[in-house]
Design a protein around this motif. Structure first.
Motif, PDB file in Angstrom:
ATOM      1  N   GLY A 187      40.786  33.468  22.422  1.00 44.21           N
ATOM      2  CA  GLY A 187      39.456  32.861  22.557  1.00 44.21           C
ATOM      3  C   GLY A 187      38.920  32.798  23.978  1.00 44.21           C
ATOM      4  O   GLY A 187      38.051  31.972  24.253  1.00 44.21           O
ATOM      5  N   HIS A 188      39.385  33.670  24.864  1.00 44.98           N
ATOM      6  CA  HIS A 188      38.867  33.637  26.245  1.00 44.98           C
ATOM      7  C   HIS A 188      37.368  33.951  26.264  1.00 44.98           C
ATOM      8  O   HIS A 188      36.922  34.905  25.626  1.00 44.98           O
ATOM      9  N   ASN A 189      36.626  33.139  27.009  1.00 46.63           N
ATOM     10  CA  ASN A 189      35.180  33.363  27.117  1.00 46.63           C
ATOM     11  C   ASN A 189      34.832  33.880  28.518  1.00 46.63           C
ATOM     12  O   ASN A 189      35.725  34.084  29.349  1.00 46.63           O
ATOM     13  N   LEU A 190      33.534  34.064  28.748  1.00 48.16           N
ATOM     14  CA  LEU A 190      33.076  34.634  30.029  1.00 48.16           C
ATOM     15  C   LEU A 190      33.514  33.769  31.216  1.00 48.16           C
ATOM     16  O   LEU A 190      33.895  34.292  32.265  1.00 48.16           O
ATOM     17  N   ASP A 191      33.458  32.459  31.040  1.00 45.10           N
ATOM     18  CA  ASP A 191      33.866  31.554  32.133  1.00 45.10           C
ATOM     19  C   ASP A 191      35.349  31.749  32.449  1.00 45.10           C
ATOM     20  O   ASP A 191      35.738  31.846  33.619  1.00 45.10           O
ATOM     21  N   ASP A 192      36.192  31.796  31.400  1.00 45.36           N
ATOM     22  CA  ASP A 192      37.638  31.979  31.626  1.00 45.36           C
ATOM     23  C   ASP A 192      37.902  33.292  32.355  1.00 45.36           C
ATOM     24  O   ASP A 192      38.683  33.342  33.308  1.00 45.36           O
ATOM     25  N   LYS A 197      39.704  40.254  23.426  1.00 46.16           N
ATOM     26  CA  LYS A 197      38.986  39.015  23.774  1.00 46.16           C
ATOM     27  C   LYS A 197      37.520  39.162  23.360  1.00 46.16           C
ATOM     28  O   LYS A 197      36.668  39.468  24.191  1.00 46.16           O
ATOM     29  N   PRO A 198      37.233  38.973  22.079  1.00 44.25           N
ATOM     30  CA  PRO A 198      35.866  39.216  21.603  1.00 44.25           C
ATOM     31  C   PRO A 198      34.805  38.302  22.223  1.00 44.25           C
ATOM     32  O   PRO A 198      33.618  38.621  22.184  1.00 44.25           O
ATOM     33  N   MET A 199      35.205  37.158  22.823  1.00 46.05           N
ATOM     34  CA  MET A 199      34.200  36.231  23.361  1.00 46.05           C
ATOM     35  C   MET A 199      34.009  36.403  24.875  1.00 46.05           C
ATOM     36  O   MET A 199      33.456  35.530  25.524  1.00 46.05           O
ATOM     37  N   ARG A 200      34.427  37.532  25.414  1.00 41.95           N
ATOM     38  CA  ARG A 200      34.357  37.714  26.866  1.00 41.95           C
ATOM     39  C   ARG A 200      32.928  37.832  27.398  1.00 41.95           C
ATOM     40  O   ARG A 200      32.700  37.810  28.601  1.00 41.95           O
ATOM     41  N   GLU A 201      31.944  37.990  26.506  1.00 38.63           N
ATOM     42  CA  GLU A 201      30.549  38.121  26.961  1.00 38.63           C
ATOM     43  C   GLU A 201      29.717  36.875  26.680  1.00 38.63           C
ATOM     44  O   GLU A 201      28.506  36.910  26.794  1.00 38.63           O
ATOM     45  N   VAL A 202      30.368  35.767  26.270  1.00 45.62           N
ATOM     46  CA  VAL A 202      29.599  34.539  26.026  1.00 45.62           C
ATOM     47  C   VAL A 202      30.131  33.397  26.891  1.00 45.62           C
ATOM     48  O   VAL A 202      31.337  33.266  27.102  1.00 45.62           O
ATOM     49  N   TYR A 203      29.189  32.590  27.387  1.00 46.34           N
ATOM     50  CA  TYR A 203      29.553  31.466  28.254  1.00 46.34           C
ATOM     51  C   TYR A 203      30.274  30.376  27.449  1.00 46.34           C
ATOM     52  O   TYR A 203      30.015  30.208  26.255  1.00 46.34           O
ATOM     53  N   LYS A 232      27.835  35.402  36.572  1.00 48.44           N
ATOM     54  CA  LYS A 232      29.130  35.612  35.903  1.00 48.44           C
ATOM     55  C   LYS A 232      29.149  36.991  35.246  1.00 48.44           C
ATOM     56  O   LYS A 232      30.184  37.653  35.216  1.00 48.44           O
ATOM     57  N   PHE A 233      28.002  37.428  34.760  1.00 41.60           N
ATOM     58  CA  PHE A 233      27.934  38.790  34.214  1.00 41.60           C
ATOM     59  C   PHE A 233      28.147  39.813  35.339  1.00 41.60           C
ATOM     60  O   PHE A 233      28.789  40.839  35.135  1.00 41.60           O
ATOM     61  N   SER A 234      27.566  39.524  36.536  1.00 42.13           N
ATOM     62  CA  SER A 234      27.752  40.481  37.654  1.00 42.13           C
ATOM     63  C   SER A 234      29.221  40.587  38.024  1.00 42.13           C
ATOM     64  O   SER A 234      29.715  41.672  38.320  1.00 42.13           O
ATOM     65  N   ILE A 235      29.920  39.424  38.009  1.00 39.34           N
ATOM     66  CA  ILE A 235      31.350  39.441  38.355  1.00 39.34           C
ATOM     67  C   ILE A 235      32.100  40.311  37.337  1.00 39.34           C
ATOM     68  O   ILE A 235      32.938  41.136  37.689  1.00 39.34           O
ATOM     69  N   MET A 236      31.757  40.128  36.072  1.00 37.45           N
ATOM     70  CA  MET A 236      32.407  40.904  35.009  1.00 37.45           C
ATOM     71  C   MET A 236      32.113  42.394  35.171  1.00 37.45           C
ATOM     72  O   MET A 236      33.013  43.239  35.090  1.00 37.45           O
ATOM     73  N   ARG A 237      30.827  42.742  35.434  1.00 36.68           N
ATOM     74  CA  ARG A 237      30.469  44.162  35.565  1.00 36.68           C
ATOM     75  C   ARG A 237      31.146  44.756  36.807  1.00 36.68           C
ATOM     76  O   ARG A 237      31.603  45.891  36.792  1.00 36.68           O
ATOM     77  N   GLY A 238      31.218  43.978  37.885  1.00 39.49           N
ATOM     78  CA  GLY A 238      31.880  44.461  39.105  1.00 39.49           C
ATOM     79  C   GLY A 238      33.334  44.796  38.814  1.00 39.49           C
ATOM     80  O   GLY A 238      33.848  45.842  39.217  1.00 39.49           O
TER      81      GLY A 238
END
Ligand code: SF4
Ligand SMILES: [Zn+2]
Ligand SMILES: [Zn+2]
Length: 306
Positions: free
Chosen positions: A162-167, A201-207, A253-259
């Motif tokens: 259940g990891h999300n974007l914040d995690d 981690k299907p929830m990696r794109e939601v806060y 947080k999306f930029s961090i993920m895309r980076g």
């Protein structure tokens, strides 16, 4: 009353990153769209998959089980099961195990509860009393071990967490800050290794906030209690910093993920996958000769004998 930017209905959330107010219907639609986006992007769910959901009973895992079964549960070529690890943390784990049982029953998902006590002879509380390591050092190693072993024994093809974007963004930043690029490379999605069930981690794109709101709007149980052993001062500082930063500059947080995603090809070259050994004691996969779970168990047994 603020209204939805898409239909004029009553807004339930202001999405800072998209600068939109959304009503219940449009928020749920947007949330589920981003789950499907992540799933498709990394081919997390495929034909004939048997997916084990790591269902602790905490808010994230409950939403994960609910949303996966809503979006993919009707597909005949996919099966879901749930695994709950009972570490043996008095006062904290029993209520979430009950939540996990109920949610699995309501969603009609086969449920397996696996405990530290049955598998290692000790609860986490007992390990903490006997050993010298921090509680999370025992918990992290033994929980991962049991999740992987149980999922494999149940013939699961993937293990969903259940990891999300914040995690995820906290972990990315934590690894940068520690200069631990090898650990950063471990976050690369979909790395296949023999005997290690592929983690998704299907929830990696939601806060995280969206996970909470989605759970509330769907009437899901929300256990907000914190583990009594929880002590992550550096992660907490990064969490607070990212929270402030995101508030000021929405969408970062999306930029961090895309980076991080842009770095994946370099990380793969720097840290190619090593072939894992089988632990000489228990046969589970490890990069060494004896796995970390067996090493920790030996230490604990020695302490017990003293
Ligand atoms: S915070 Fe609690 S549940 Fe989480 S790893 Fe540490 S001991 Fe385990
Ligand atoms: Zn709307
Ligand atoms: Zn072992």
């Amino acid at each position: 009353m603020l209204s939805c930017d898409l239909c004029n209905g009553e807004a339930v959330i202001y999405q800072r990153h998209s600068n939109r107010h959304l009503c219940k219907k449009h928020f749920i639609r947007d949330f589920e769209k981003r789950i499907k986006y992540a799933v498709n992007k990394y081919k997390m769910i495929e034909k004939n998959d048997k997916i084990a959901i790591a269902l602790s009973g905490g808010k994230d895992s409950v939403v994960l089980a609910f949303v996966l079964s809503k979006l993919y549960g009707k597909r005949r070529d996919i099966e879901f099961i749930a695994i709950t690890i009972d570490e043996g943390i008095e006062g904290y784990r029993p209520p979430t195990v009950e939540i996990a049982k109920n949610i699995a029953k309501n969603l009609e998902i086969e449920h397996h509860i696996v405990s530290f006590k049955e598998n290692f002879g000790l609860t986490l509380d007992e390990m903490v009393r006997i050993g010298e390591k921090k509680p999370c050092s025992y918990c992290g190693v033994f929980r991962k071990y049991l999740l992987n072993k149980t999922a494999r024994e149940l013939n699961a093809t993937k293990l969903a967490t259940g990891h999300n974007l914040d995690d995820e963004t906290q972990t990315i930043m934590l690894n940068y800050i520690h200069g631990d690029i090898e650990r950063l490379a471990r976050l690369i999605p979909q790395r296949v290794q023999e005997d290690l069930i592929l983690r998704i981690k299907p929830m990696r794109e939601v806060y995280e906030k969206e996970v909470v709101i989605y759970g509330l709007l769907n009437g899901l149980p929300q256990d907000m209690n914190e583990c009594p052993y929880s002590y992550f001062p550096v992660r907490a500082a990064i969490r607070d910093f990212l929270y402030e930063f995101e508030n000021k500059y929405p969408g970062r947080k999306f930029s961090i993920m895309r980076g991080f995603e842009n770095l994946i090809p370099c990380l793969k070259e720097l840290y190619p996958q090593v072939k894992l050994n089988k632990c000489e004691r228990c046969g589970e996969p490890t990069s060494k000769n004896i796995c970390q779970a067996c090493v920790l168990l030996d230490e604990l047994k020695t302490k017990l004998e003293c």
